[in-house]
Design a protein around this motif. Sequence first.
Motif, PDB file in Angstrom:
ATOM      1  N   UNK A 189      36.697  41.770  40.563  1.00  0.00           N
ATOM      2  CA  UNK A 189      37.478  42.909  40.089  1.00  0.00           C
ATOM      3  C   UNK A 189      38.401  43.425  41.189  1.00  0.00           C
ATOM      4  N   UNK A 190      37.842  43.611  42.391  1.00  0.00           N
ATOM      5  CA  UNK A 190      38.639  44.140  43.504  1.00  0.00           C
ATOM      6  C   UNK A 190      39.804  43.231  43.843  1.00  0.00           C
ATOM      7  N   UNK A 191      39.599  41.935  43.697  1.00  0.00           N
ATOM      8  CA  UNK A 191      40.664  40.963  44.010  1.00  0.00           C
ATOM      9  C   UNK A 191      41.696  40.831  42.895  1.00  0.00           C
ATOM     10  N   UNK A 192      41.425  41.467  41.757  1.00  0.00           N
ATOM     11  CA  UNK A 192      42.327  41.336  40.617  1.00  0.00           C
ATOM     12  C   UNK A 192      42.806  42.693  40.085  1.00  0.00           C
ATOM     13  N   UNK A 193      42.878  43.659  40.996  1.00  0.00           N
ATOM     14  CA  UNK A 193      43.507  44.926  40.673  1.00  0.00           C
ATOM     15  C   UNK A 193      42.695  45.863  39.800  1.00  0.00           C
ATOM     16  N   UNK A 194      41.384  45.614  39.688  1.00  0.00           N
ATOM     17  CA  UNK A 194      40.519  46.493  38.908  1.00  0.00           C
ATOM     18  C   UNK A 194      39.514  47.163  39.835  1.00  0.00           C
TER      19      UNK A 194
END
Length: 389
Positions: A189-194
């Motif tokens: 999530x952190x790596x994909x803007x969430x």
Amino acid sequence: MTYENLNIFDTAEGVYKKGNISVCDKAFGKECADADNEFAGMYAHGGYADIHTHGVLGYFFERANLDELITMLKYYASAGTLYIMPTIATISFEDICGATDRILAAAEKIQAENIPAATVIGVHYECRYLNPVKAGAHRREWFADPDIKEADILLGKIREAEKKLGRKLAAHFTLAPEMDGAMEFIKHLANNGATAGIGHSDADYDISMQALNAGAVSFTHTFNQLRPIHHRTSTSLTCALTSDAYTEYICDGFHSLPEIAKLMRRAKDADKMVLITDSTAAGIAEGTVFTSFDGNPVKIDGGVGRLMNGTINGSIITMHKGFVNYINFTGASLEDASKATIINPLKMLKNPGYTTIEEGKPANFVVFDAEYNLKAIFVNGQRIDIATV
């Protein structure tokens, strides 16, 4: 029109400053020739941001159709909540996808047709990836371990909506970090803007810290459905109160006692407090029995929604009520309560800027008096009626 001599919340500095608000058509503008002193001496801010709410008026984001969603979002605005993260509780994954599609369609319709309603700024997924021992009012039969493929499907829907709306949307997932695959899920999530929040969890302090180090940013409805504090036991709640994570908090006096709100204020930095409603039934009268999105009957009993077995099933407060409660329960300053309802929720989601009163931005703002009574609400420069419940 220029509204003169207000105390206006500056989101950059987190303070109220004397000034004027000019509305030119739908946006904030420069000083206008027409002046109005109706709000002189009162307070104004760019609207509350509720990032955890399931429903109002007997409608739920999990099941509402397009017309019902518009009705809901108009109600939120009429209570001063001008920015919102519709929150989806645990249902089947197919139904989660359907709810997401309907919510995003409502966001597009409101923006395209200039409907005076709350702006959808993303979707909060408080569903599925929870610990069954901390289920609360969630239905366990739909629980599952965190699934990156499922997350990517939902994120794909969010990104497509961003293209249509021309603005960034947030995607926030509540999960229990002790579940299989949770740490990789959080990193993804952190790596994909969430963003991810820790909630409905029986994790201890160490696992909670691992989740924060993996990229989680917050704790969901702190004190509710987290392993409680014990002076000789390691708990997630201890981590919530002592870490730099954001902490959601339902300030209704029922989900946690008023003195717990005071403890929260003393434990957490003012820049990390995030007031939410977790509402399921705002706008519904005391004593009313209605059916929840999952088919369970709910009664408004003593100022809170409860299942028939007594389990709390969400609040009935608005963000403005939570804002006032926070000041009254804790002695918090007007500025700190404003940070917790206007600035911090958006910073937590890494999506700030919506609630700023500045030239060129949509003329969305809320006016209240020294006794915290709502006096006016504007959406895209249009003054709307204030909710009475």
